[in-house]
Design an enzyme around this catalytic site. Structure first.
Site, PDB file in Angstrom:
ATOM      1  N   LEU A 253      36.173 -14.667  81.519  1.00 48.30           N
ATOM      2  CA  LEU A 253      35.318 -15.679  80.908  1.00 48.30           C
ATOM      3  C   LEU A 253      35.304 -16.902  81.823  1.00 48.30           C
ATOM      4  CD1 LEU A 253      33.674 -16.606  78.386  1.00 48.30           C
ATOM      5  CD2 LEU A 253      35.801 -17.604  77.528  1.00 48.30           C
ATOM      6  N   ILE A 254      34.108 -17.303  82.273  1.00 46.82           N
ATOM      7  CA  ILE A 254      33.971 -18.421  83.214  1.00 46.82           C
ATOM      8  C   ILE A 254      33.078 -19.488  82.597  1.00 46.82           C
ATOM      9  CG2 ILE A 254      33.407 -19.097  85.576  1.00 46.82           C
ATOM     10  CD1 ILE A 254      33.408 -16.136  86.349  1.00 46.82           C
TER      11      ILE A 254
ATOM     12  N   CYS B 263      28.618 -22.157  84.619  1.00 42.64           N
ATOM     13  CA  CYS B 263      28.069 -21.210  85.595  1.00 42.64           C
ATOM     14  C   CYS B 263      26.601 -21.411  85.938  1.00 42.64           C
ATOM     15  CB  CYS B 263      28.263 -19.776  85.082  1.00 42.64           C
ATOM     16  SG  CYS B 263      29.991 -19.280  84.940  1.00 42.64           S
TER      17      CYS B 263
ATOM     18  N   ILE C 257      29.918 -23.923  92.011  1.00 43.29           N
ATOM     19  CA  ILE C 257      31.097 -23.061  92.068  1.00 43.29           C
ATOM     20  C   ILE C 257      31.082 -22.030  90.950  1.00 43.29           C
ATOM     21  CG2 ILE C 257      33.615 -23.004  91.850  1.00 43.29           C
ATOM     22  CD1 ILE C 257      33.695 -25.715  93.266  1.00 43.29           C
ATOM     23  N   GLY C 258      30.718 -22.447  89.743  1.00 42.93           N
ATOM     24  CA  GLY C 258      30.701 -21.525  88.603  1.00 42.93           C
ATOM     25  C   GLY C 258      29.753 -20.359  88.818  1.00 42.93           C
TER      26      GLY C 258
ATOM     27  N   ASP D 297      29.708 -24.633  75.290  1.00 41.66           N
ATOM     28  CA  ASP D 297      29.845 -26.056  75.613  1.00 41.66           C
ATOM     29  C   ASP D 297      31.309 -26.425  75.439  1.00 41.66           C
ATOM     30  OD1 ASP D 297      29.836 -28.797  75.795  1.00 41.66           O
ATOM     31  OD2 ASP D 297      28.289 -29.137  74.275  1.00 41.66           O
TER      32      ASP D 297
ATOM     33  N   TYR E  14      37.466 -39.735  87.890  1.00 42.60           N
ATOM     34  CA  TYR E  14      37.474 -38.297  88.184  1.00 42.60           C
ATOM     35  C   TYR E  14      38.882 -37.842  88.568  1.00 42.60           C
ATOM     36  CZ  TYR E  14      36.324 -33.795  90.281  1.00 42.60           C
ATOM     37  OH  TYR E  14      36.284 -32.454  90.572  1.00 42.60           O
TER      38      TYR E  14
ATOM     39  N   LYS F  33      41.535 -35.105  86.734  1.00 43.28           N
ATOM     40  CA  LYS F  33      42.163 -33.975  87.413  1.00 43.28           C
ATOM     41  C   LYS F  33      43.690 -34.103  87.431  1.00 43.28           C
ATOM     42  CE  LYS F  33      38.467 -31.634  88.323  1.00 43.28           C
ATOM     43  NZ  LYS F  33      38.237 -30.321  87.662  1.00 43.28           N
TER      44      LYS F  33
END
Length: 318
Positions: free
Chosen positions: A7-8, A11, A15-16, A64, A154, A158
């Site tokens: 599961l990603i 996308c 990258i996704g 979402d 940001y 992270k």
């Protein structure tokens, strides 16, 4: 061999999208990929890139990460609610002086990048624990290790992700689960382009002259050169991630860009934390010619490595 369910999130682009396509096109067909995005109207690029894998080893679903009900609906639509590999990729960027950013913007970044991951795990982790099987892969960033000028919020999101995963990893071992943080440096995608474009529109009226000048004439001015010198492609990150999810004992942290690694290791060279801050300050404000020369040198190394890789592939193919 039974296919693993992947599961990603996030996308629709970047990258996704690259992750979903690369894993779905795995030559051994080891994976069934559920590629998700917040808005299914933005699935055109993924549909085109997926090609013949669509409906076979790849399906597109709505999810979402900022909506618990949306996450639950998506997971419940999977066969037996099973997720073998969760790749948390959805995220958003934000640059600029903090006095020029609204609290709402900053909260949205934290809600997407950090709490989005937390919501996903609240839904998926219990079943992984029950089965004592699963791999959680988080697309983090080198900015989860080291803060960068004008990326304050940001980087904070992270850092939160990295601390959360580092804490959770100890518990995960008890249940035979793996957690891997993929840490790219600059990546040449629409994500970064959008962040840059939004940064260019920043209203700097609340910033003092020095800060405003620093953002415009130092940070934004060098953006393109930094990305040209150090930037990877989304496909590069996808290849690294595929390698990680097929390892028997995947690492907890994996940096994808060897050119960037020396910069992050500065943090571990000085327990006081002063070294990287001092070096970056001097590079940017006192030795800007050295900084630009270094970027040009790295750009040359990047070009040579890509050319070498291309030629090497050509010889193998022949």
């Amino acid at each position: 061999m039974e296919q693993k369910v992947v599961l990603i999130t996030g996308c629709s682009t970047g990258i996704g999208l690259a992750l979903a396509v690369r894993i779905a096109k795995d030559e051994k067909k080891r994976f069934m990929v559920y590629a998700t995005m917040r808005n299914l109207k933005k699935s055109t690029a993924l549909v085109e890139a997926a090609g013949r894998t669509l409906g076979r080893t790849l399906e597109i679903k709505e999810l979402d990460v900022c909506d618990e009900k949306s996450i639950k609906r998506c997971v419940e639509s999977l066969p037996e609610r099973r997720v073998d590999i969760l790749i948390s990729n959805a995220g958003m960027g934000l640059i600029g002086p903090i006095e020029c950013l609204s609290m709402e913007e900053m909260k949205t970044v934290m809600d997407t990048n950090f709490f989005g991951l937390v919501r996903l795990l609240k839904e998926v982790l219990p079943d992984m624990k029950r089965r004592k099987s699963g791999h959680i892969v988080v697309i983090s960033s080198v900015m989860g290790i080291q803060g960068i000028l004008f990326n304050d919020i940001y980087a904070a999101s992270k850092f939160a992700v990295e601390g959360f995963c580092e804490s959770l990893a100890v518990q995960a071992l008890r249940f035979n689960l793996n957690i891997s943080l993929i840490e790219p440096g600059p990546v040449l995608t629409e994500f970064e382009s959008k962040v840059y474009d939004e940064g260019m529109k920043t209203d700097l009226s609340n910033a003092d002259k020095i800060t405003s000048d620093m953002f415009t004439n130092v940070y934004l001015k060098n953006w393109n050169q930094i990305f040209e010198s150090l930037g990877q492609r989304a496909e590069d990150i996808a290849e690294h991630t595929l390698r990680i999810i097929t390892m028997e004992n995947p690492p907890f942290r994996h940096q994808t860009n060897t050119l960037y690694t020396p910069m992050t290791t500065l943090k571990y060279a000085d327990p006081n934390g002063d070294l990287p801050i001092d070096i970056f300050y001097k590079m940017v404000f006192e030795h800007d010619k050295v900084f630009n020369a270094s970027l040009n040198f790295l750009k040359m190394l990047r070009w040579r490595s890509r050319r070498s890789f291309s030629l090497e592939k050509g010889r193998v193919k022949a």
